[in-house]
Design a protein around this motif. Structure first.
Motif, PDB file in Angstrom:
ATOM      1  N   GLY A  82      45.289 -18.906 133.495  1.00 11.40           N
ATOM      2  CA  GLY A  82      46.593 -18.272 133.512  1.00 11.40           C
ATOM      3  C   GLY A  82      47.550 -19.095 134.345  1.00 11.40           C
ATOM      4  O   GLY A  82      47.342 -20.286 134.589  1.00 11.40           O
ATOM      5  N   GLU A 128      50.611 -14.850 130.271  1.00  6.93           N
ATOM      6  CA  GLU A 128      50.354 -13.415 130.436  1.00  6.93           C
ATOM      7  C   GLU A 128      49.603 -12.861 129.229  1.00  6.93           C
ATOM      8  O   GLU A 128      48.788 -11.944 129.363  1.00  6.93           O
ATOM      9  CB  GLU A 128      51.668 -12.663 130.658  1.00  6.93           C
ATOM     10  CG  GLU A 128      52.230 -12.825 132.056  1.00  6.93           C
ATOM     11  CD  GLU A 128      51.299 -12.274 133.120  1.00  6.93           C
ATOM     12  OE1 GLU A 128      51.375 -11.071 133.441  1.00  6.93           O
ATOM     13  OE2 GLU A 128      50.489 -13.072 133.656  1.00  6.93           O
ATOM     14  N   ARG A 186      46.047 -13.569 129.910  1.00  7.74           N
ATOM     15  CA  ARG A 186      45.470 -12.583 130.840  1.00  7.74           C
ATOM     16  C   ARG A 186      45.197 -11.259 130.145  1.00  7.74           C
ATOM     17  O   ARG A 186      44.165 -10.610 130.380  1.00  7.74           O
ATOM     18  CB  ARG A 186      46.412 -12.374 132.025  1.00  7.74           C
ATOM     19  CG  ARG A 186      46.497 -13.573 132.949  1.00  7.74           C
ATOM     20  CD  ARG A 186      46.740 -13.180 134.399  1.00  7.74           C
ATOM     21  NE  ARG A 186      47.883 -12.317 134.566  1.00  7.74           N
ATOM     22  CZ  ARG A 186      47.952 -11.316 135.455  1.00  7.74           C
ATOM     23  NH1 ARG A 186      46.908 -11.038 136.218  1.00  7.74           N
ATOM     24  NH2 ARG A 186      49.049 -10.591 135.564  1.00  7.74           N
ATOM     25  N   VAL A 232      39.995 -14.872 134.679  1.00  8.53           N
ATOM     26  CA  VAL A 232      41.133 -15.787 134.620  1.00  8.53           C
ATOM     27  C   VAL A 232      41.328 -16.450 135.973  1.00  8.53           C
ATOM     28  O   VAL A 232      41.227 -15.793 137.018  1.00  8.53           O
ATOM     29  CB  VAL A 232      42.414 -15.025 134.228  1.00  8.53           C
ATOM     30  CG1 VAL A 232      43.627 -15.961 134.251  1.00  8.53           C
ATOM     31  CG2 VAL A 232      42.269 -14.385 132.853  1.00  8.53           C
ATOM     32  N   CYS A 244      44.317 -18.515 137.939  1.00 12.30           N
ATOM     33  CA  CYS A 244      45.704 -18.984 137.980  1.00 12.30           C
ATOM     34  C   CYS A 244      45.803 -20.045 139.068  1.00 12.30           C
ATOM     35  O   CYS A 244      45.839 -19.711 140.257  1.00 12.30           O
ATOM     36  CB  CYS A 244      46.666 -17.831 138.270  1.00 12.30           C
ATOM     37  SG  CYS A 244      46.834 -16.648 136.918  1.00 12.30           S
ATOM     38  N   THR A 258      41.603 -11.584 137.654  1.00  8.18           N
ATOM     39  CA  THR A 258      42.403 -12.794 137.832  1.00  8.18           C
ATOM     40  C   THR A 258      42.237 -13.275 139.262  1.00  8.18           C
ATOM     41  O   THR A 258      42.478 -12.509 140.208  1.00  8.18           O
ATOM     42  CB  THR A 258      43.891 -12.535 137.557  1.00  8.18           C
ATOM     43  OG1 THR A 258      44.066 -12.201 136.180  1.00  8.18           O
ATOM     44  CG2 THR A 258      44.718 -13.775 137.866  1.00  8.18           C
TER      45      THR A 258
END
Length: 254
Positions: free
Chosen positions: A144, A163, A166, A185, A187, A244
């Motif tokens: 992400g 997004e 995600r 995920v 980021c 995430t």
């Protein structure tokens, strides 16, 4: 990083020829995984394979292709099965984009490129890998971005794509958990070639980003992002799914 934490596992990393994808591949290799790396540039893949070979990996295979094509996603999975006999980890890293364009100026070509390579490429690789991961469980790691969470100016379609990644990751975590497939995920905030060029072209924004990072520096793909991927690929995260992880030095705090 514990040595051989991924011994016996096979990982497929899209966009593994450079940047964050290569950094993740390096970390997975050092932890004992056999690898398939994909990308559009054969020369970069071959150079990456040479770089990965001394790291203790159980083997490296390359598969040239475009993540926007379903046939290429299926071909990459087939390489893993033909070369190593199994697939345990899928890392959806590949993403094409053209950052720095305001929302009202984004054209259809950029929209198609970004969505096809990011969101749709991720979905297609997940679908291609699913029949094989469900046999014994496994880990899917999707990439992400803080631009999606934060809503960075100039990143409209990129933010929407990330997004979307995600969102579909959470859905897959719920639908595929019954098979022992974990979907998470990362980021990252790391100095990939695209990021380096963007920051060089936008020095004021680069300084703003740097000030937002609590740890005061941009991440290294192998040393900072790679270990997070190893954690999510390994049994250490066997009870973690649908999450995430912001590996960004403290840019995004939720």
């Amino acid at each position: 990083m514990a040595p051989q934490k991924l011994a016996g596992k096979v990982a497929l990393v899209t966009g593994g020829g450079q940047g964050v994808g290569l950094g993740i591949a390096q970390a997975l290799a050092a932890a004992g995984a056999a690898l398939v790396i994909t990308g559009r540039d054969v020369a970069k893949l071959e150079a990456a394979a040479r770089d990965l070979s001394p790291l203790g990996t159980a083997g490296v295979a390359i598969c040239a292709g475009d993540v926007r094509r379903r046939a290429d996603a299926e071909a990459a999975v087939k390489v893993a099965l033909d070369r190593f006999g199994r697939l345990d980890v899928l890392v959806n890293n590949a993403q094409s984009s053209k950052p720095g364009t305001l929302l009202e100026d984004i054209d259809d070509e950029t929209i198609a490129l970004t969505l096809e390579s990011g969101l749709l490429g991720t979905i297609r690789h997940m679908q291609a890998a699913f029949p094989h991961l469900k046999e014994r469980g496994g880990s899917i790691i999707n990439l992400g971005s803080r631009e999606g969470i934060y809503g960075g100016a100039g990143f409209g379609i990129y933010a929407a794509t990330k997004e979307g990644v995600r969102g579909v990751s959470r859905v897959a975590a719920r639908e595929w958990g019954r098979y022992g497939i974990r979907v998470n995920v990362i980021c990252p905030a790391a100095l990939s070639p695209v990021a380096i060029q963007y920051l060089a072209d936008h020095p004021e924004q680069a300084e703003m980003y740097r000030r937002e990072i609590a740890l005061g520096r941009f991440g290294d793909p192998q040393a900072d992002i790679g270990p997070v991927a190893v954690f999510l690929a390994s049994d250490d995260s066997r009870y973690v799914t649908g999450q995430t992880l912001n590996a960004d030095g403290g840019q995004v705090m939720l």
